[in-house]
Write an enzyme that holds these catalytic residues in place. Structure first.
Site, PDB file in Angstrom:
ATOM      1  N   HIS A 144     -22.728  31.903 -18.170  1.00  0.00           N
ATOM      2  CA  HIS A 144     -21.285  31.630 -18.095  1.00  0.00           C
ATOM      3  C   HIS A 144     -20.919  30.242 -18.634  1.00  0.00           C
ATOM      4  CE1 HIS A 144     -23.224  29.680 -14.809  1.00  0.00           C
ATOM      5  NE2 HIS A 144     -22.133  28.970 -14.576  1.00  0.00           N
ATOM      6  N   ASP A 145     -21.925  29.409 -18.940  1.00  0.00           N
ATOM      7  CA  ASP A 145     -21.643  28.068 -19.483  1.00  0.00           C
ATOM      8  C   ASP A 145     -21.890  27.985 -20.987  1.00  0.00           C
ATOM      9  OD1 ASP A 145     -21.091  27.007 -16.973  1.00  0.00           O
ATOM     10  OD2 ASP A 145     -23.135  26.263 -16.665  1.00  0.00           O
ATOM     11  N   ASP A 198     -27.518  25.769  -8.273  1.00  0.00           N
ATOM     12  CA  ASP A 198     -26.721  25.015  -9.241  1.00  0.00           C
ATOM     13  C   ASP A 198     -27.157  23.544  -9.323  1.00  0.00           C
ATOM     14  OD1 ASP A 198     -24.317  25.185 -10.964  1.00  0.00           O
ATOM     15  OD2 ASP A 198     -23.495  23.684  -9.593  1.00  0.00           O
ATOM     16  N   GLU A 239     -31.129  25.619 -11.508  1.00  0.00           N
ATOM     17  CA  GLU A 239     -30.532  25.182 -12.766  1.00  0.00           C
ATOM     18  C   GLU A 239     -30.820  23.693 -12.865  1.00  0.00           C
ATOM     19  OE1 GLU A 239     -26.376  24.662 -15.190  1.00  0.00           O
ATOM     20  OE2 GLU A 239     -26.624  24.034 -13.131  1.00  0.00           O
ATOM     21  N   ASP A 275     -13.993  41.899  -9.469  1.00  0.00           N
ATOM     22  CA  ASP A 275     -14.225  41.784  -8.024  1.00  0.00           C
ATOM     23  C   ASP A 275     -15.500  42.512  -7.606  1.00  0.00           C
ATOM     24  OD1 ASP A 275     -13.343  44.552  -7.920  1.00  0.00           O
ATOM     25  OD2 ASP A 275     -11.313  43.738  -8.139  1.00  0.00           O
ATOM     26  N   ASP A 288     -25.346  32.516  -6.156  1.00  0.00           N
ATOM     27  CA  ASP A 288     -25.300  31.175  -6.700  1.00  0.00           C
ATOM     28  C   ASP A 288     -25.150  30.221  -5.521  1.00  0.00           C
ATOM     29  OD1 ASP A 288     -24.882  29.101  -8.672  1.00  0.00           O
ATOM     30  OD2 ASP A 288     -24.106  30.692  -9.965  1.00  0.00           O
TER      31      ASP A 288
HETATM   32  O1  ISL Z   1     -21.933  23.632 -19.181  1.00  0.00           O
HETATM   33  C1  ISL Z   1     -22.207  22.463 -19.164  1.00  0.00           C
HETATM   34  C2  ISL Z   1     -21.420  21.506 -19.825  1.00  0.00           C
HETATM   35  O2  ISL Z   1     -20.739  22.201 -20.758  1.00  0.00           O
HETATM   36  C3  ISL Z   1     -23.339  21.963 -18.439  1.00  0.00           C
HETATM   37  O3  ISL Z   1     -23.559  20.608 -18.606  1.00  0.00           O
HETATM   38  C4  ISL Z   1     -23.040  22.282 -17.009  1.00  0.00           C
HETATM   39  O4  ISL Z   1     -22.025  21.489 -16.524  1.00  0.00           O
HETATM   40  C5  ISL Z   1     -24.261  22.052 -16.219  1.00  0.00           C
HETATM   41  O5  ISL Z   1     -25.196  22.910 -16.727  1.00  0.00           O
HETATM   42  C6  ISL Z   1     -24.008  22.375 -14.761  1.00  0.00           C
HETATM   43  O6  ISL Z   1     -23.525  23.661 -14.634  1.00  0.00           O
HETATM   44  C7  ISL Z   1     -23.340  24.214 -13.381  1.00  0.00           C
HETATM   45  O7  ISL Z   1     -22.609  23.367 -12.512  1.00  0.00           O
HETATM   46  C8  ISL Z   1     -21.263  23.094 -12.880  1.00  0.00           C
HETATM   47  C9  ISL Z   1     -20.478  24.350 -13.221  1.00  0.00           C
HETATM   48  O8  ISL Z   1     -19.262  24.015 -13.806  1.00  0.00           O
HETATM   49  C10 ISL Z   1     -21.250  25.263 -14.137  1.00  0.00           C
HETATM   50  O9  ISL Z   1     -20.546  26.444 -14.369  1.00  0.00           O
HETATM   51  C11 ISL Z   1     -22.573  25.520 -13.492  1.00  0.00           C
HETATM   52  O10 ISL Z   1     -23.355  26.450 -14.202  1.00  0.00           O
HETATM   53  C12 ISL Z   1     -20.655  22.404 -11.716  1.00  0.00           C
HETATM   54  O11 ISL Z   1     -20.884  23.140 -10.561  1.00  0.00           O
HETATM   55 CA    CA Z   2      -9.506  42.581  -8.793  1.00  0.00          CA
END
Ligand code: ISL
Ligand code: CA
Length: 521
Positions: free
Chosen positions: A304-305, A182, A235, A13, A82
């Site tokens: 995170h991806d 994003d 991104e 958090d 973000d």
């Molecule tokens: O991580 C991917 C697939 O495994 C990428 O194709 C990813 O979906 C793409 O980079 C877009 O990512 C972003 O938008 C998504 C979200 O789930 C991701 O966490 C974010 O970084 C949808 O909002």
């Molecule tokens: Ca917490």
């Protein structure tokens, strides 16, 4: 959220982040990018926003957010939020009203009638599902390039563009320094015609970096970013250097920087699920290409991806420490704005899950189900998920060796990697030879070096997992060398080291496994 849980509910958090600001400052970074903290049903980890104007109560309150901005500011740390505006959550009021055709929301999303009882077109989604969902209330399909709970906004609608500008102004006025935008290069869809059939993401030629998107970004920049002197990093999926350049070229006034993906595709065939063996040489040649072709880059190996870099590009067993340091050397000496993902600085490794039920990520669940439906062999399905699940990098931060790894005193929302007893901040803070100490040293070096900060880049060697390049600014010239393999290699250059992953003071005829160094030549 996986950084620090302050109130014992197992979820990281904002007060938790505030409690760790000294740690972040001491690491030596300038800004913090927060994954989405807005109100969200969290079906895609906050990337499905149901209200842009409030904070998810799991993460804290608006007061906490203001306090974070203020406390960070006292330490000269900036907060980057973000900004997820390609889509919202299906729980967002805009979408609920749109379904009911309540003005002005009727055309806030992409609604289409089916074609002869079929979906409006043949496009695919990023998460391995169809990208059209039928809404029984409105009796039309809506587009969702991600999960079906993430309907795409309609950027042909002027009201959408100005509603999003209001959101940006709201947060910039509260003191955030900018946005990580994003999937920003897909917001404007050129047409809704069928796409060329591909193994995945059929249809993407209709929405990757379209002129419409450029026009909107230029408008965002003129109306909002420039007014607040905001920093932006987009991104941008599937971009070529030329597309990226068009987005960041200062003359066009769109974005400051972008996250490109090509270097992350060096262990797959374009789409992450089509696995191939990681090739250091392919990795290096991609890095060189982007270093040469884009006037300013971002440099990142994790987020995170993405899986953990030490597990993916290094060796997370025998050479854990050394390969994490070698990757750190590369990350922080290439030309561009560098990003470190939480835990990367201690060499956190891929999640050691042993069963699919341990995963939370919607994408992993979808792909698991889809690959089952397509009758992929079990070992392959498992290998795909094991290597590429986004939960690999989402496990809680490993602060110490206590029960909840110092992240929580409850059960964490996602499993804690069982190596937390040996890989954690507490151990590494008191060890001058640790990965963490190495990151800190490198960040100090970088801060004081014109060559590393803004100097030119020149590749001087690339072969058999060995890579060397020069950075130069005025009369400061540094050479960086890296052996990204577990074999001893002949060194193309020799010299005294300023810093090295092995602790060696000199590179002579050979490079040890995962040896990387900055040299004065
Ligand atoms: O991580 C991917 C697939 O495994 C990428 O194709 C990813 O979906 C793409 O980079 C877009 O990512 C972003 O938008 C998504 C979200 O789930 C991701 O966490 C974010 O970084 C949808 O909002
Ligand atoms: Ca917490």
């Amino acid at each position: 959220m996986s950084f620090c849980d302050s109130n014992g509910d197992g979820i990281g958090d904002i007060p938790g982040i505030i409690s760790k600001l000294d740690y972040i400052k001491e690491l030596g970074v300038d800004a913090i990018w927060l994954s989405p903290v807005y109100l969200s049903p969290n079906e895609d980890n906050g990337y499905d926003i149901s209200d842009y104007y409030s904070i998810n109560p799991e993460y804290g309150t608006m007061e906490d957010m203001d306090r974070l901005i203020a406390e960070a500011d006292k330490k000269s740390l900036k907060i980057i939020m973000d900004l997820v505006i390609n889509h919202t959550s299906d729980k967002h009021e805009w979408f609920q009203k749109s379904r009911q055709k309540v003005e002005p929301y009727t055309d806030f999303y992409v609604w289409k009638k089916g074609k002869n009882g079929k979906k409006p077109n043949n496009w695919g989604s990023f998460f391995g599902e169809d990208c059209w969902e039928y809404d029984a209330l409105r009796e039309e399909y809506y587009l969702h390039l991600f999960a079906k709970s993430q309907p795409d906004l309609n950027y042909r609608n002027e009201n959408v563009i100005s509603a999003v500008e209001d959101v940006m102004r709201f947060w910039l006025s509260r003191g955030v320094a900018g946005f990580r935008c994003d999937v920003i290069n897909i917001i404007y869809k050129d047409s809704y015609e069928n796409g060329r059939i591909r193994p995945a993401l059929t249809g993407f030629e209709h929405y990757i970096s379209t002129e419409g998107t450029h026009r909107i970004l230029n408008r965002f920049n003129r109306n909002v970013f420039s007014k607040f002197n905001a920093f932006t990093v987009g991104e941008t999926v599937f971009v070529t250097p030329k597309m990226a350049d068009d987005l960041v070229n200062p003359e066009r006034c769109e974005l400051d920087t972008v996250f490109a993906f090509e270097h992350m595709e060096t262990d797959c065939f374009k789409i992450k699920w089509f696995l191939r063996k990681f090739s250091p040489d392919r990795f290096f040649s991609t890095l060189t290409k982007w270093q040469n072709e884009l006037y300013w880059n971002t440099v990142y190996f994790e987020n995170h991806d993405q899986p953990r870099s030490v597990s993916r590009f290094g060796n997370d067993e025998k050479y854990h420490k050394r390969s994490a340091k070698a990757l750190a050397t590369l990350l922080l000496t290439l030309r561009g704005t560098a990003f470190i993902y939480e835990g990367q600085e201690i060499g956190m490794t891929n999640f050691d899950f042993t069963d699919i039920t341990e995963l939370r990520d919607v994408e992993s669940k979808n792909i698991w189900a889809l690959s089952g439906k397509l009758r992929f062999p079990k070992f392959l399905r498992w290998k795909m998920i094991k290597e590429k699940s986004r939960d690999n990098a989402r496990t809680p931060m490993q602060w110490d060796d206590s029960g909840g790894a110092g992240f929580t005193n409850a059960v964490a929302w996602l499993g804690i990697n069982s190596n937390y007893k040996t890989i954690n901040v507490k151990i590494q803070e008191s060890d001058p030879d640790s990965v963490l100490s190495y990151y800190k040293e490198l960040l100090i070096l970088r801060k004081h070096s014109g060559a590393l900060n803004s100097g030119s880049f020149k590749e001087i060697y690339r072969k058999n997992a060995v890579y060397a390049y020069e950075r130069q600014y005025k009369n400061e010239r540094l050479t960086i060398i890296i052996n990204l393999s577990s074999k001893k290699k002949k060194s193309p250059i020799i010299g005294k080291t300023i810093i090295s992953s092995t602790g060696n003071k000199e590179i002579s005829s050979h490079l040890a496994p995962y040896e990387a160094a900055i040299l004065i030549t």
